[in-house]
Design an enzyme around this catalytic site. Structure first.
Site, PDB file in Angstrom:
ATOM      1  CB  THR A 141       1.154  -2.570  -4.571  1.00  0.00           C
ATOM      2  OG1 THR A 141      -0.235  -2.785  -4.326  1.00  0.00           O
ATOM      3  CG2 THR A 141       1.344  -1.966  -5.939  1.00  0.00           C
ATOM      4  N   GLY A 180       1.720   2.425   2.312  1.00  0.00           N
ATOM      5  CA  GLY A 180       1.267   3.401   3.309  1.00  0.00           C
ATOM      6  C   GLY A 180       1.941   3.178   4.653  1.00  0.00           C
ATOM      7  CD  GLU A 424      -7.481  -1.617   0.626  1.00  0.00           C
ATOM      8  OE1 GLU A 424      -8.079  -2.687   0.808  1.00  0.00           O
ATOM      9  OE2 GLU A 424      -6.722  -1.106   1.458  1.00  0.00           O
TER      10      GLU A 424
END
Lengths: 648, 648
Positions: A141, A180, A424
């Site tokens: 992303t 993350g 996701e």
């Protein structure tokens, strides 16, 4: 509250050791022994056993728990070398705050390496992760591109003289965002446009070193902590910025494309679009993982609700008589029972999807060629994560103030799983993935003759095959399952056919740009996708009912299956009325049937939540009967369902 | 991000100082000058001005902010002696974390004293609160009795020999629970059964000292901190337990009942039920306060969404062209515009309710006699708090990852306002309050002849009066407002009539217990209540449109009003189809109209959110254009709506 803390805990753990009922076994499915083994492991597990207090603490105050604590827990998960095994753990029991972190390290980074790398690359980058030698992150992303991955702006220019790629962030919109594990991890799988001699070969995935084992940053890499989020405090999200970072040529994951030393590009997939889609298929297993986590959150929250509302809470009642249990209020059971039915339907459907994936992988198929599986998983991800949020919210409201207290875990489950609906793959985008596949199937079936086909397929569409296989299946207690199955199948088929017609008219006849045509049908598109996934869940539930060997369980599941189908048709009764599939009288009958079924199954709710067989160390909610020393006042001992009680 | 922090802040505060548009004035209504004054005060206010950083911090990390910080802020609010004035502040601008705390201290404790006490008691207990001499709390809810207050178990036994009441918690279910300010406050207004010589006179309200100014507990009182909740960290909730606590006879709030020195009970309201209901009426103003807070939360979250999605975010688009703004996606505007329309409808409806309350209070009416006002406020509380949660969730999802970041405030607004749907009267109970009033009106109109009346009123029910007053009102651009008004009114009337018939048949003919009859109709009851409040909001919106003096604003509001009505009818189109009020063709037309109106108004969204005129110090969200030094990366400067820009 006259029993001491120790006794309560002991009681609860005793209850765990009782033999699971036949329904619990059936809900576990083929691999019940493995799952029992996992239950045993988790109940004995270091973090759950010796630092029970810490774990409790962790459930309550996720904000206060440092990333480090989560990290320790993740290292504990990681000692199970078998991927399936530890993934099952977090999936099964709703260990949400660290679940996604594990998902990032193993599912996403590991998944990228496994699915996009060569065998040598797997050995080099994936095995060390499972050995906890280093951790990874997944950098797809960007600030400017969340859903539309194809448009990412990060560049990877090949330099033949040094045989290196230069990874670079050319503008603010190209910053990798929400990554993350970005504040701790060592390597990132970075998606970037592969550029050779100024031409882009489309997005590819590169392994970029971020920091060494001592935390020293790789020159040219900047990581910015995004800090506080609504939930998922076990994952550190950050921004990655690359300033001409050089990596070796061999760090391009090369399964779908590689660059020779002198800068020649080659790929086994010639078509750029197909190549890109093949890479995206790497996301399929983690999407299924999200679905299972969403179901786990539903199961945990429904425990609390069922045990508190069915066992204890009373409010109002007939004049001069004892107040009635709160579950006896029509609105209360109407709000909750459909979610319990959906949790069952999703359990069976997810197992179906997982089996399909297993079979494909065992047969050596590459997931990227199985677009119908990808569509199923995308649809399941969207439906289950929204359904989970709705379920958690109803559980919160139906348990009143108790549901608002952190001790009872519903708030943290809500905050943690909220982001599931947009990460996701945003759910609205997922629904479009489903419909693109449905449209592809449709046109393939027609041999590209859209117009003729539209008429031809009226009676024999894709979904008819499945529909007719249920025609003989008839349950006639309070409703008719074959009617419900036919109804959801009819709806999907009509929506599919009418969407094809609309798109054909807009694109072929009126020469509209495809994007505009599609966008002007987007509400239709999302309706079709949900209709599709609704149909699949009802069919899978019905199949599971049909195959259930124990009569008593068969009877119980039948009621919940009818409830799920009735609830699906009730939600869309306006559409059925518009299409004359329901008359005003039958539509009202559906409402009566919904109320009646909810009333009928409410007393079975305690049995069902018991048979989810979630270990008490994973429930941790005082209103669900798991005591907590930090909130003595919130404890209500778990009421036993009569059937289960007789076994103790 | 090339402008420095200071410049940004300056820019934003400059924007605040621009003259409000005519629409902003119209949205403020009659008291716009007062509201502008409040805006000025709040923007200059100590906590917002000098400790801007602290405030920002507070929005982001509510969990980390100690109760003390909130308390300081509340003391700041309290310096505005005028109740209306400071209540307006927290109501207007969505200062949620401390809003309810203020509500507890002033609205609830103060409200109880004001509404239930004698003039002398008001002087003794209420004025010191506004002078910040001490703080109070409101102790109604018990562990065993949240919604069913009549069943509370706390006892207040009168002892003539000492002229004291003995306040006592006889069992666990009688513990006062979720009591706000219980860990700091000095006095509680405690609801307990008034017992004289062993007979209960029903619940009454008593002032019980909890702790002195130095925090020393009153003997016999135990307070247990309930600690961590999903949100509202500005309120400390606790459990109060009384062990034979003695208070003077004069501490019984005596407006509706008092006890003479020798133990004789007297009351101006002889009927026990009526007396109890009169006491509950004290809750009406705080319920309206909750509605306004819910609307404020909607306004703040819609700012962020509108400015980010309309101004910046792009994703997907026609081939080889720039990606389109995310708001151009059909699903995106379909998810958000109806909430913007609802926020407008609620703004006008709440003003209507507040005016009705003002008029009643000015005329010296006691609120408890105005049951239709109580029902309106109960219904508004339920509708607005649910609508707020739905709006916040859509804003969260539609702003993707940005909406999940604490900096952008949507998570905290969600967590803080979640409890609104179950406190101060659970929403499902509120809906029943509405319907009890509707049924009372219905039977009163029929002169107690239920059967004859059912037929008689078919053409002239309560709601017809209002309905017909709009018959001449016709807007024929994309839809027909009079059609929508008639539709929502028709639905309410039919639901009301059929509920009366069902209840009559069950209770009078089949001799069912009233509770069981009512409970078996509970879904019908809640549908009717929502139909009622939907109708009221559409009518109030339509009236506001009709009275709007500026043509441009009139045109804009008309579109949003049509959207609100279309959205209400669309939600319930199944019911209209079942009742042949819509044909399948007109039902489909409603869907098309909804899509078309959402598309039409999306470009006006920026103007509307600007005209909510929320001071930027109350917005505090970087995606809404208010910079924050702790999250530089999240800043997007506020895009100006063309109309507004021309005025700067």
């Amino acid at each position: 509250m006259d029993i001491s803390q120790q006794e309560r805990t002991y009681e609860t753990s005793m209850a765990d050791k009782s033999t699971p009922s036949s329904l619990a076994r059936y809900l576990d499915g083929e691999f019940w022994e493995t799952k029992d083994h996992i239950r045993e492991e988790i109940s004995q597990g270091e973090p759950f056993r010796t630092s029970r207090f810490v774990i409790s603490y962790w459930w309550f105050y996720p904000t206060f728990l440092s990333y480090v604590d989560h990290h320790d827990l993740i290292l504990w998960w990681l000692r199970f070398k078998d991927m399936l095994f530890y993934v099952s753990i977090y999936m099964l029991f709703g260990v949400l705050p660290s679940g996604p972190q594990l998902g990032v390290v193993c599912g996403l980074f590991g998944g990228a390496v496994t699915n996009l790398g060569s065998p040598g690359q797997k050995k080099k980058w994936y095995l060390p992760v499972t050995d906890s030698e280093f951790t990874g992150m997944f950098a797809m992303t960007e600030r400017g591109h969340g859903s539309n991955v194809r448009g990412i702006l990060t560049e990877a220019c090949y330099e033949p003289s040094t045989q290196e790629f230069i990874i670079h962030t050319p503008c603010e919109d190209a910053q990798k965002m929400y990554i993350g594990n970005s504040m701790k991890g060592n390597y990132a799988s970075v998606f970037a446009q592969l550029i050779i001699n100024g031409d882009s070969q489309g997005p590819h995935c590169f392994i970029v070193p971020i920091r060494d084992r001592h935390g020293v940053m790789n020159p040219g890499v900047t990581a910015i902590d995004m800090k506080h989020k609504e939930g998922l405090h076990g994952v550190d999200n950050g921004i990655l910025i690359f300033d001409n970072v050089r990596i070796p040529r061999t760090n391009l994951l090369s399964k779908f494309g590689c660059v020779s030393a002198d800068g020649l590009y080659s790929s086994p997939v010639q078509n750029k679009n197909k190549r890109f889609n093949a890479m995206l298929a790497a996301l399929t297993p983690t999407r299924l993982g999200l679905t299972v986590q969403a179901i786990a959150a539903m199961k945990v929250s429904l425990q609390g609700h069922a045990r508190y509302d069915l066992g204890y809470r009373r409010q109002f009642g007939p004049k001069d008589q004892q107040e009635v249990k709160i579950i006896e209020h029509q609105t209360q059971y109407l709000r909750l029972m459909p979610h319990l039915a959906a949790a069952l339907a999703l359990t069976f459907t997810t197992r179906f999807a997982a089996c399909t994936m297993d079979h494909a992988l065992c047969k050596g198929e590459v997931l990227q060629n199985n677009s119908s599986l990808q569509a199923l998983v995308a649809g399941l991800k969207a439906y289950s994560t929204w359904e989970n949020l709705a379920c958690l919210q109803e559980c919160r409201e139906c348990t009143g103030g108790m549901g608002f207290m952190m001790e009872n875990r519903i708030p943290a489950l809500k905050c943690d799983s909220d982001v599931f609906v947009t990460f996701e793959g945003d759910n609205v985008v997922m629904l479009q993935v489903v419909v693109k596949e449905l449209m592809t199937q449709f046109t393939r079936q027609l041999g590209n003759s859209v117009v003729g086909g539209l008429i031809k397929t009226w009676t024999s569409s894709v979904s008819d095959r499945l529909r007719t296989s249920f025609l003989g299946f008839n349950v006639d207690t309070v409703g008719d399952l074959s009617f419900l199955l036919k109804a959801v199948s009819y709806r999907e088929r009509v929506l599919q056919r009418s969407l094809a017609t609309r798109l054909y008219n807009k694109v072929k006849k009126k020469r509209e740009e495809f994007f505009d045509a599609w966008n002007s049908c987007l509400h239709h598109v999302t309706s079709l996708a949900l209709a599709h996934i609704h149909r699949v869940t009802l069919e899978q539930f019905a199949l599971a009912v049909q195959e259930c060997p124990v009569e008593e369980d068969h009877t119980l599941l039948t009621k919940f299956c009818l409830l799920h189908g009735t609830s699906l048709v009730y939600q869309e009764r306006a559409w059925y009325l518009e299409h004359h599939y329901l008359t005003p009288a039958t539509s009202r009958q559906i409402r009566t049937q919904l109320l009646e079924l909810c009333r009928l199954v409410k007393d079975e709710a305690l049995k069902v939540v018991s048979d989810f067989n979630v270990p008490s160390c994973c429930i941790q909610a005082p209103i669900a009967g798991v005591a907590n020393p930090r909130a003595e006042w919130a404890f209500y001992s778990a009421p036993e369902h009569p059937i289960r009680a007789s076994k103790l």
